[in-house]
Structure formats: C-alpha cells, structure tokens
Motif scaffolding. Structure first.
Motif, PDB file in Angstrom:
ATOM      1  N   ASP A   1      11.028 -34.755  48.557  1.00 19.41           N
ATOM      2  CA  ASP A   1      12.086 -34.338  49.272  1.00 19.41           C
ATOM      3  C   ASP A   1      11.495 -33.493  50.724  1.00 19.41           C
ATOM      4  OD1 ASP A   1      14.046 -34.721  47.309  1.00 19.41           O
ATOM      5  OD2 ASP A   1      13.852 -32.754  46.383  1.00 19.41           O
ATOM      6  N   LEU A   2      10.081 -33.565  50.784  1.00 19.22           N
ATOM      7  CA  LEU A   2       9.670 -33.019  52.186  1.00 19.22           C
ATOM      8  C   LEU A   2      10.187 -33.943  53.270  1.00 19.22           C
ATOM      9  CD1 LEU A   2       7.180 -31.227  52.828  1.00 19.22           C
ATOM     10  CD2 LEU A   2       5.945 -33.256  52.984  1.00 19.22           C
TER      11      LEU A   2
ATOM     12  N   THR B   1       9.070 -32.061  45.098  1.00 21.08           N
ATOM     13  CA  THR B   1       8.813 -31.448  46.396  1.00 21.08           C
ATOM     14  C   THR B   1       8.255 -32.497  47.305  1.00 21.08           C
ATOM     15  OG1 THR B   1       8.323 -29.394  45.124  1.00 21.08           O
ATOM     16  CG2 THR B   1       7.285 -29.753  47.340  1.00 21.08           C
TER      17      THR B   1
ATOM     18  N   THR C   1       8.415 -30.891  39.097  1.00 21.32           N
ATOM     19  CA  THR C   1       8.771 -29.967  40.622  1.00 21.32           C
ATOM     20  C   THR C   1       7.702 -30.262  41.686  1.00 21.32           C
ATOM     21  OG1 THR C   1       9.776 -27.986  38.968  1.00 21.32           O
ATOM     22  CG2 THR C   1       8.796 -27.565  41.362  1.00 21.32           C
TER      23      THR C   1
END
Length: 233
Positions: A214-215, A211, A207
């Motif tokens: 995908d920022l 994260t 995860t």
C-alpha cells in the motif's frame, strides 16, 4: 479500486493471513495450489476470482499450468509465501532435501515471477518475496533451507534493478520465527516443545506485507525485517 494479487502458500500460516486480509478488503485473489482439488478448496475459502493448480516441487511444469489458467493481462502483485523446510546437517541431508527446498523456495518463485512479469509490467505492479531470517544468516542444520532463502534474496536484488525501468517494485520481507504450521514442524525436527505464544503472529507479518503493497508509488520498501517483539518475563 480493487487490485489483483497472485498469492502462493495461501493454504496456511503467513500466506493464509495475507490472502484473508486482501480478500476482506475486496481485492481480487488468484491463488496457486499444488493440485486442482486444493486450488478449488482455497478459491472457495477465500472467494478467489481464480486459482492455478501448480506443483511448486516441479518448476518445469509451471509454464503450462499458468498458460492454461486464463489469467488477466494486468496483475498488481505477486506474493510468494509458499515454502518448505527440511532441517539436517550437511553431512547427513540427502540430495532430495536439497532439491525440494531449492525447487519450492527459490526456482519456482523465479519461474512464476518470469511468467507473470508481462502482467506485472502492464500494471506497474509489485513482487513480494516472503523470505526468512535464514535468508540473511545460516545456522547449523539449516544449510539447505538457508541456501534457498539466500538465493531468494539474490533473486529479489537482481530483479529489483532489472524491473525498475518497467515500474515494477520488488520487496523482500524477512520474518523471524512465526507461529505457523511450518514452525511446528521445525520444532518437531529440532526435538523441541512448540509454544506458539513465543513467536510472531502471522497477522503481524501480513500487516508488514500490506504496508509494503500500500505504500505510495513514489517509494518502495525494498527490504523489511520483522522480528519477535519483547516478551515480558
């Protein structure tokens, strides 16, 4: 739109969790494995679009392996999740243990990154290094492993500055002890009983990695430390 990710270490642990999450959301995977048979097994397991048979213990062989893999001209990320550990005091650890850990954990990561930089630059992509708490602090019996991970931090820090003009982001994730086959091996080497419930779930580290990937492009997570959460007594 699906993205293309090169992932090492997808055979187990954190690398497997990352590969599964990326595959489940429809991204394209290119998986790196130690030989052709294992590469084919992982490609089938994760539905990868391609695989590369490359032995990270021999960094000098990687250029030929990647040149023959027919990889795309644009790659959105390289996730370095492969790693090996062999504990021992400096007074006792043989040179082979030093060489293998430095080769797999550091030199091969540098070489794969070098080989894929043109495709990463073309996509304005991202390099993610799965480091370790040992990349920040070295404890007794961890000298060789920690040295490889300290070196990985140096690689990431230098690369971040070098590649910023090309739009390539660089992230280092420092997980604490996670419930992985590597952790089971560490406990065996330490002579301790292994209880996976005491450690971070690999999915939690996955995860954190997603994260960072995908920022939005206006920011980068440069360094991210993931530690075990509080455990009620």
């Amino acid at each position: 739109m699906p993205h293309t990710h090169v992932v090492t270490g997808a055979g187990s642990g954190i690398g497997a969790a990352i590969a599964r999450r990326l595959a489940d959301r429809g991204d394209r995977l290119i998986l790196v494995a130690r030989d052709a048979l294992r590469a084919a097994e992982l490609a089938e397991q994760f539905g990868a679009s391609a695989s590369v048979a490359a032995d990270l213990r021999h960094p000098e062989s990687l250029a030929a392996a990647f040149a023959n893999a027919g990889l795309p001209d644009e790659i959105d990320s390289v996730v370095h999740a492969a790693g090996v550990v062999d504990l021992g005091a400096v007074a006792e650890l043989p040179v082979e243990a030093w060489s293998s850990q430095l080769a797999v954990n550091l030199v091969s990561a540098a070489e794969i990154t070098r080989l894929l930089l043109p495709a990463l630059r073309a996509a304005r992509g991202q390099v993610v290094f799965l480091n370790s708490g040992a990349g920040l602090t070295a404890h007794p019996s961890w000298a060789a492993y920690a040295a490889s991970k300290h070196g990985l931090k140096a690689l990431a820090d230098a690369l971040r500055g070098e590649e910023a003009p090309h739009g390539v982001r660089v992230t280092t994730v420092y997980p604490g002890r996670a419930a992985t086959p590597m952790q089971a091996k560490v406990h065996e080497q330490e002579g301790q009983e292994y209880d996976p419930s005491r450690f971070i779930d690999p999915e939690s580290v996955a995860t954190a990695v997603l994260t960072a990937l995908d920022l939005p492009r206006d920011a980068v997570i440069s360094d991210l430390t993931v530690r075990p959460g509080p455990r009620p007594k």
